[in-house]
Design a protein around this motif. Sequence first.
Motif, PDB file in Angstrom:
ATOM      1  N   LYS A   1       0.820  -1.209   0.000  1.00  0.00           N
ATOM      2  CA  LYS A   1       0.000   0.000   0.000  1.00  0.00           C
ATOM      3  C   LYS A   1       0.852   1.256   0.000  1.00  0.00           C
ATOM      4  O   LYS A   1       0.412   2.308  -0.414  1.00  0.00           O
ATOM      5  CB  LYS A   1      -0.932   0.013   1.210  1.00  0.00           C
ATOM      6  N   ARG A   2       2.069   1.152   0.473  1.00  0.00           N
ATOM      7  CA  ARG A   2       2.947   2.324   0.514  1.00  0.00           C
ATOM      8  C   ARG A   2       3.890   2.369  -0.684  1.00  0.00           C
ATOM      9  O   ARG A   2       4.809   3.158  -0.705  1.00  0.00           O
ATOM     10  CB  ARG A   2       3.769   2.298   1.800  1.00  0.00           C
ATOM     11  N   ARG A   3       3.719   1.450  -1.608  1.00  0.00           N
ATOM     12  CA  ARG A   3       4.505   1.415  -2.838  1.00  0.00           C
ATOM     13  C   ARG A   3       5.995   1.168  -2.604  1.00  0.00           C
ATOM     14  O   ARG A   3       6.852   1.752  -3.241  1.00  0.00           O
ATOM     15  CB  ARG A   3       4.285   2.685  -3.651  1.00  0.00           C
ATOM     16  N   LEU A   4       6.276   0.295  -1.672  1.00  0.00           N
ATOM     17  CA  LEU A   4       7.655  -0.113  -1.419  1.00  0.00           C
ATOM     18  C   LEU A   4       7.940  -1.338  -2.286  1.00  0.00           C
ATOM     19  O   LEU A   4       7.097  -2.228  -2.391  1.00  0.00           O
ATOM     20  CB  LEU A   4       7.822  -0.464   0.071  1.00  0.00           C
ATOM     21  N   PRO A   5       9.103  -1.391  -2.927  1.00  0.00           N
ATOM     22  CA  PRO A   5       9.409  -2.552  -3.763  1.00  0.00           C
ATOM     23  C   PRO A   5       9.331  -3.864  -2.963  1.00  0.00           C
ATOM     24  O   PRO A   5       9.567  -3.878  -1.756  1.00  0.00           O
ATOM     25  CB  PRO A   5      10.849  -2.297  -4.227  1.00  0.00           C
ATOM     26  N   ARG A   6       9.021  -4.950  -3.628  1.00  0.00           N
ATOM     27  CA  ARG A   6       8.838  -6.248  -2.967  1.00  0.00           C
ATOM     28  C   ARG A   6      10.063  -6.711  -2.178  1.00  0.00           C
ATOM     29  O   ARG A   6       9.935  -7.416  -1.204  1.00  0.00           O
ATOM     30  CB  ARG A   6       8.468  -7.323  -3.987  1.00  0.00           C
ATOM     31  N   ASN A   7      11.242  -6.341  -2.617  1.00  0.00           N
ATOM     32  CA  ASN A   7      12.449  -6.800  -1.938  1.00  0.00           C
ATOM     33  C   ASN A   7      12.840  -5.916  -0.759  1.00  0.00           C
ATOM     34  O   ASN A   7      13.874  -6.125  -0.143  1.00  0.00           O
ATOM     35  CB  ASN A   7      13.610  -6.897  -2.923  1.00  0.00           C
ATOM     36  N   ARG A   8      12.022  -4.915  -0.441  1.00  0.00           N
ATOM     37  CA  ARG A   8      12.297  -3.985   0.662  1.00  0.00           C
ATOM     38  C   ARG A   8      11.153  -4.047   1.679  1.00  0.00           C
ATOM     39  O   ARG A   8      10.008  -4.311   1.330  1.00  0.00           O
ATOM     40  CB  ARG A   8      12.432  -2.548   0.147  1.00  0.00           C
ATOM     41  N   ALA A   9      11.479  -3.795   2.933  1.00  0.00           N
ATOM     42  CA  ALA A   9      10.466  -3.779   3.993  1.00  0.00           C
ATOM     43  C   ALA A   9      10.925  -2.847   5.098  1.00  0.00           C
ATOM     44  O   ALA A   9      12.125  -2.630   5.287  1.00  0.00           O
ATOM     45  CB  ALA A   9      10.258  -5.185   4.546  1.00  0.00           C
ATOM     46  N   TRP A  10       9.966  -2.296   5.842  1.00  0.00           N
ATOM     47  CA  TRP A  10      10.313  -1.475   6.981  1.00  0.00           C
ATOM     48  C   TRP A  10      10.515  -2.384   8.185  1.00  0.00           C
ATOM     49  O   TRP A  10       9.695  -3.267   8.439  1.00  0.00           O
ATOM     50  CB  TRP A  10       9.224  -0.443   7.270  1.00  0.00           C
TER      51      TRP A  10
ATOM     52  N   ARG B   1      10.927  14.369  14.877  1.00  0.00           N
ATOM     53  CA  ARG B   1      10.507  13.646  13.677  1.00  0.00           C
ATOM     54  C   ARG B   1      11.230  12.310  13.678  1.00  0.00           C
ATOM     55  O   ARG B   1      12.437  12.259  13.919  1.00  0.00           O
ATOM     56  CB  ARG B   1      10.845  14.429  12.407  1.00  0.00           C
ATOM     57  N   ILE B   2      10.520  11.238  13.384  1.00  0.00           N
ATOM     58  CA  ILE B   2      11.114   9.904  13.333  1.00  0.00           C
ATOM     59  C   ILE B   2      11.047   9.402  11.896  1.00  0.00           C
ATOM     60  O   ILE B   2       9.992   9.485  11.258  1.00  0.00           O
ATOM     61  CB  ILE B   2      10.367   8.929  14.267  1.00  0.00           C
ATOM     62  N   ASP B   3      12.164   8.873  11.407  1.00  0.00           N
ATOM     63  CA  ASP B   3      12.228   8.291  10.066  1.00  0.00           C
ATOM     64  C   ASP B   3      12.608   6.823  10.177  1.00  0.00           C
ATOM     65  O   ASP B   3      13.625   6.483  10.777  1.00  0.00           O
ATOM     66  CB  ASP B   3      13.288   8.994   9.211  1.00  0.00           C
ATOM     67  N   VAL B   4      11.777   5.955   9.586  1.00  0.00           N
ATOM     68  CA  VAL B   4      12.077   4.529   9.522  1.00  0.00           C
ATOM     69  C   VAL B   4      12.542   4.245   8.098  1.00  0.00           C
ATOM     70  O   VAL B   4      11.822   4.522   7.138  1.00  0.00           O
ATOM     71  CB  VAL B   4      10.848   3.668   9.881  1.00  0.00           C
ATOM     72  N   HIS B   5      13.744   3.728   7.980  1.00  0.00           N
ATOM     73  CA  HIS B   5      14.328   3.453   6.665  1.00  0.00           C
ATOM     74  C   HIS B   5      14.058   1.999   6.271  1.00  0.00           C
ATOM     75  O   HIS B   5      14.100   1.116   7.119  1.00  0.00           O
ATOM     76  CB  HIS B   5      15.844   3.694   6.699  1.00  0.00           C
ATOM     77  N   PRO B   6      13.823   1.747   4.982  1.00  0.00           N
ATOM     78  CA  PRO B   6      13.576   0.370   4.546  1.00  0.00           C
ATOM     79  C   PRO B   6      14.854  -0.458   4.545  1.00  0.00           C
ATOM     80  O   PRO B   6      15.961   0.076   4.437  1.00  0.00           O
ATOM     81  CB  PRO B   6      13.024   0.538   3.128  1.00  0.00           C
ATOM     82  N   VAL B   7      14.675  -1.760   4.698  1.00  0.00           N
ATOM     83  CA  VAL B   7      15.792  -2.712   4.662  1.00  0.00           C
ATOM     84  C   VAL B   7      15.434  -3.805   3.662  1.00  0.00           C
ATOM     85  O   VAL B   7      14.299  -3.892   3.189  1.00  0.00           O
ATOM     86  CB  VAL B   7      16.049  -3.331   6.058  1.00  0.00           C
ATOM     87  N   ASP B   8      16.392  -4.668   3.365  1.00  0.00           N
ATOM     88  CA  ASP B   8      16.089  -5.832   2.535  1.00  0.00           C
ATOM     89  C   ASP B   8      15.047  -6.670   3.257  1.00  0.00           C
ATOM     90  O   ASP B   8      15.155  -6.895   4.471  1.00  0.00           O
ATOM     91  CB  ASP B   8      17.331  -6.671   2.279  1.00  0.00           C
ATOM     92  N   ALA B   9      14.060  -7.137   2.523  1.00  0.00           N
ATOM     93  CA  ALA B   9      12.965  -7.892   3.129  1.00  0.00           C
ATOM     94  C   ALA B   9      13.465  -9.131   3.865  1.00  0.00           C
ATOM     95  O   ALA B   9      12.897  -9.523   4.884  1.00  0.00           O
ATOM     96  CB  ALA B   9      11.944  -8.277   2.060  1.00  0.00           C
ATOM     97  N   THR B  10      14.553  -9.723   3.386  1.00  0.00           N
ATOM     98  CA  THR B  10      15.081 -10.930   4.024  1.00  0.00           C
ATOM     99  C   THR B  10      15.723 -10.635   5.378  1.00  0.00           C
ATOM    100  O   THR B  10      15.883 -11.535   6.189  1.00  0.00           O
ATOM    101  CB  THR B  10      16.121 -11.617   3.126  1.00  0.00           C
ATOM    102  N   GLU B  11      16.063  -9.368   5.622  1.00  0.00           N
ATOM    103  CA  GLU B  11      16.715  -8.985   6.877  1.00  0.00           C
ATOM    104  C   GLU B  11      15.756  -8.310   7.855  1.00  0.00           C
ATOM    105  O   GLU B  11      16.160  -7.919   8.951  1.00  0.00           O
ATOM    106  CB  GLU B  11      17.875  -8.032   6.570  1.00  0.00           C
ATOM    107  N   ARG B  12      14.485  -8.215   7.487  1.00  0.00           N
ATOM    108  CA  ARG B  12      13.534  -7.476   8.299  1.00  0.00           C
ATOM    109  C   ARG B  12      13.403  -8.022   9.719  1.00  0.00           C
ATOM    110  O   ARG B  12      13.471  -7.269  10.692  1.00  0.00           O
ATOM    111  CB  ARG B  12      12.163  -7.464   7.645  1.00  0.00           C
ATOM    112  N   ALA B  13      13.205  -9.307   9.877  1.00  0.00           N
ATOM    113  CA  ALA B  13      12.967  -9.895  11.201  1.00  0.00           C
ATOM    114  C   ALA B  13      14.159  -9.691  12.133  1.00  0.00           C
ATOM    115  O   ALA B  13      14.000  -9.289  13.292  1.00  0.00           O
ATOM    116  CB  ALA B  13      12.628 -11.382  11.071  1.00  0.00           C
ATOM    117  N   ALA B  14      15.355  -9.942  11.632  1.00  0.00           N
ATOM    118  CA  ALA B  14      16.553  -9.784  12.468  1.00  0.00           C
ATOM    119  C   ALA B  14      16.777  -8.314  12.819  1.00  0.00           C
ATOM    120  O   ALA B  14      17.105  -7.983  13.964  1.00  0.00           O
ATOM    121  CB  ALA B  14      17.775 -10.349  11.744  1.00  0.00           C
TER     122      ALA B  14
END
Length: 134
Positions: A5-14, A72-85
């Motif tokens: 919904k936020r238009r983040l590429p599939r390989n990226r996640a917050w 102000r808080i900014d959350v940067h995206p990471v690789d989706a495979t590294e999100r949980a860690a």
Amino acid sequence: MSARKRRLPRNRAWPLTTTDINECLGTAMAHVTEMRFLSGQDDGTIMLGAAWVAPHPHNYGRSIHPDSIGVRIDVHPVDATERAATRAVLRAQALPQLLEWITQAITADETWRLTPHQHYWRLTDGHLTHRDEA
């Protein structure tokens, strides 16, 4: 909100959600004027950012609206495979440090509060570091 919904590429996640941040910060959220989930590219090591938005002088029409002054808080995206860690590290270490930073910011002297500040949490080779930056 999902990455789709936020238009983040599939390989990226917050790595964090608004719920994660709200749970950790509690009443300090009253001092957060803006929370952004960024979608652009950066150097890849920044995971979380905080900024103190200071009031600007009312010269030449460049003032800041009073509702914008604060954290102000900014959350940067990471690789989706590294999100949980990454999420586990940020929840355990970065969010308590963010709470401390906000507490120090709102109790700082006037000179500090009249100057913009930025603080970043970086994850490099599994090690979380943080510091103020200009």
